[in-house]
Design a protein around this motif. Structure first.
Motif, mmCIF file in Angstrom:
data_model
loop_
_atom_site.group_PDB
_atom_site.id
_atom_site.type_symbol
_atom_site.label_atom_id
_atom_site.label_comp_id
_atom_site.label_asym_id
_atom_site.label_seq_id
_atom_site.Cartn_x
_atom_site.Cartn_y
_atom_site.Cartn_z
ATOM 1 N N GLY A 33 10.122 35.566 71.701
ATOM 2 C CA GLY A 33 10.239 35.536 73.154
ATOM 3 C C GLY A 33 10.526 34.146 73.672
ATOM 4 N N GLY A 68 7.568 31.912 71.800
ATOM 5 C CA GLY A 68 6.752 32.911 72.476
ATOM 6 C C GLY A 68 5.285 32.562 72.532
ATOM 7 N N SER A 69 4.452 33.605 72.647
ATOM 8 C CA SER A 69 3.026 33.394 72.864
ATOM 9 C C SER A 69 2.331 32.721 71.686
ATOM 10 C CB SER A 69 2.338 34.734 73.171
ATOM 11 O OG SER A 69 2.492 35.637 72.086
ATOM 12 N N ASP A 99 9.416 32.956 76.712
ATOM 13 C CA ASP A 99 8.356 32.424 77.585
ATOM 14 C C ASP A 99 7.342 31.629 76.767
ATOM 15 O OD1 ASP A 99 9.491 33.616 79.790
ATOM 16 O OD2 ASP A 99 8.318 35.451 79.578
ATOM 17 N N LEU A 100 6.741 30.622 77.394
ATOM 18 C CA LEU A 100 5.732 29.795 76.739
ATOM 19 C C LEU A 100 4.503 29.695 77.641
ATOM 20 C CD1 LEU A 100 4.843 28.015 74.418
ATOM 21 C CD2 LEU A 100 6.069 26.107 75.480
ATOM 22 N N PRO A 101 3.540 30.608 77.466
ATOM 23 C CA PRO A 101 2.360 30.643 78.342
ATOM 24 C C PRO A 101 1.287 29.646 77.905
ATOM 25 C CG PRO A 101 2.272 32.452 76.766
ATOM 26 C CD PRO A 101 3.558 31.729 76.506
#
Length: 332
Positions: free
Chosen positions: A252, A228-229, A254-256
């Motif tokens: 999470g 995740g973040s 997603d990898l922002p």
């Protein structure tokens, strides 16, 4: 033991109707394999928690017996590598996902999934370690292969009170590393220090409100079962040439992030998969885990709760909510 009548924890789903509970089974109800095992212990992992809920996305088909880990003794084997009463471990591959798993008094598995129990371990200790400990050890192995050593600096471990995190802290400390343990649980700081953490980092510190493509260089490497973040922030905070071994997504999927850590600091993002780790390399890794944890006395400090098959549904909620410290060993 009578293999034509034994207990297992079974999940079933017909349309929107989901059920979980003990059920009498027969050997013919189990998936195919060359080795039949009397299961003494299993363990509870995050993936098991998903398998025990209606929409966890783990189970391939129903009826199904979950349980991605097991330790027990061989009842019979058509493969000459294994003999009656031999103590063995099975983790990963399709166990508890596409293949009937360890939440059962009897299991039947392919011989190529079976690892002899190292002499330094007892069966219950193997399940204290289980997939979580194996994943932590594999993470460290990959980091060291990519240049990590104790002289490089501090190693960050996220989700440090969970199974993978606890073992990563203990194994790194036993190998002489300085360890920074990240957790959102203030009450567990003493526990993490007892495992060998020299520094405690709050979960919030890895999730700042604003972030830059590159942050101040802080960590030689990281073991991250969270994702995740916070993973994006860790990548931006790595020292030049540092690596992150990522094995989970409780934070999470997603990898922002940006490409900056990779092209300006030579960062490495290492994916860790213990499920399909080659069978011929598993026994040496189990032996190394046993040496590192038992020689340092860290295995008992990680600790475990002992539960029965009937208690699994209650504890799956806890593990999915992140309310478990250390390991849950299931006495079959």
């Amino acid at each position: 033991m009578d293999t034509n009548s034994f207990e297992a924890l079974v999940v079933d789903k017909q349309g929107d109707d989901f059920k979980i509970g003990l059920q009498e089974m027969k050997l013919e109800d189990l998936s195919q394999g060359e080795v039949v095992i009397r299961v003494h212990y299993s363990s509870l992992n995050y993936k098991d928690g998903l398998a025990c809920m209606a929409n966890g996305g783990i189970v391939r088909s129903y009826l199904h017996i979950p349980g991605i880990d097991l330790a027990g003794t061989v009842l019979s084997s058509t493969d000459s590598r294994f003999s009656t009463d031999q103590k063995v471990i099975v983790t990963g591959f399709g166990l508890g996902v596409s293949h009937s798993g360890g939440f059962s008094s009897i299991a039947r598995v392919p011989a190529d999934w079976v690892v002899p129990l190292p002499p330094a371990l007892e069966l219950d200790e193997a399940m204290m370690i289980g997939t979580a400990g194996l994943t932590a050890a594999l993470s460290i192995e990959r980091l060291e292969y990519n240049g990590l050593n104790p002289q490089r600096g501090t190693v960050l471990v996220t989700g440090a009170t969970g199974g993978v995190g606890s073992f990563a802290v203990a194994l790194l400390a036993a190998r002489g590393y300085q360890v920074a343990a990240s957790t959102g649980k203030e009450a567990e700081h003493d526990y993490l220090r007892s495992l060998g953490a020299s520094e405690i980092i709050s979960r919030e510190a890895l999730n700042p409100a604003s972030r830059r493509p590159l942050e101040k260089q802080a960590w030689a490497a990281a073991v991250d079962p969270v994702g995740g973040s916070s993973l994006a922030y860790i990548l931006a905070s790595l020292q030049y040439g540092g690596s992150v071994a990522v094995s989970g997504l409780t934070g999470g999927g997603d990898l922002p992030t940006t490409v900056h850590p990779f092209i300006l600091r030579g960062a490495n993002l290492l994916g860790i998969d213990s499920v399909h780790y080659p069978i011929e390399r598993r026994y040496p890794l189990w032996e190394q885990i046993a040496v590192d944890l038992k020689s340092s006395g860290k295995l008992n400090q990680i600790g475990s709760s002992r539960i029965r098959l009937t208690e699994i549904p209650v504890y799956t909620e806890k593990i999915l909510d992140g309310r478990i410290r250390g390991r849950i060993v299931i006495e079959i």
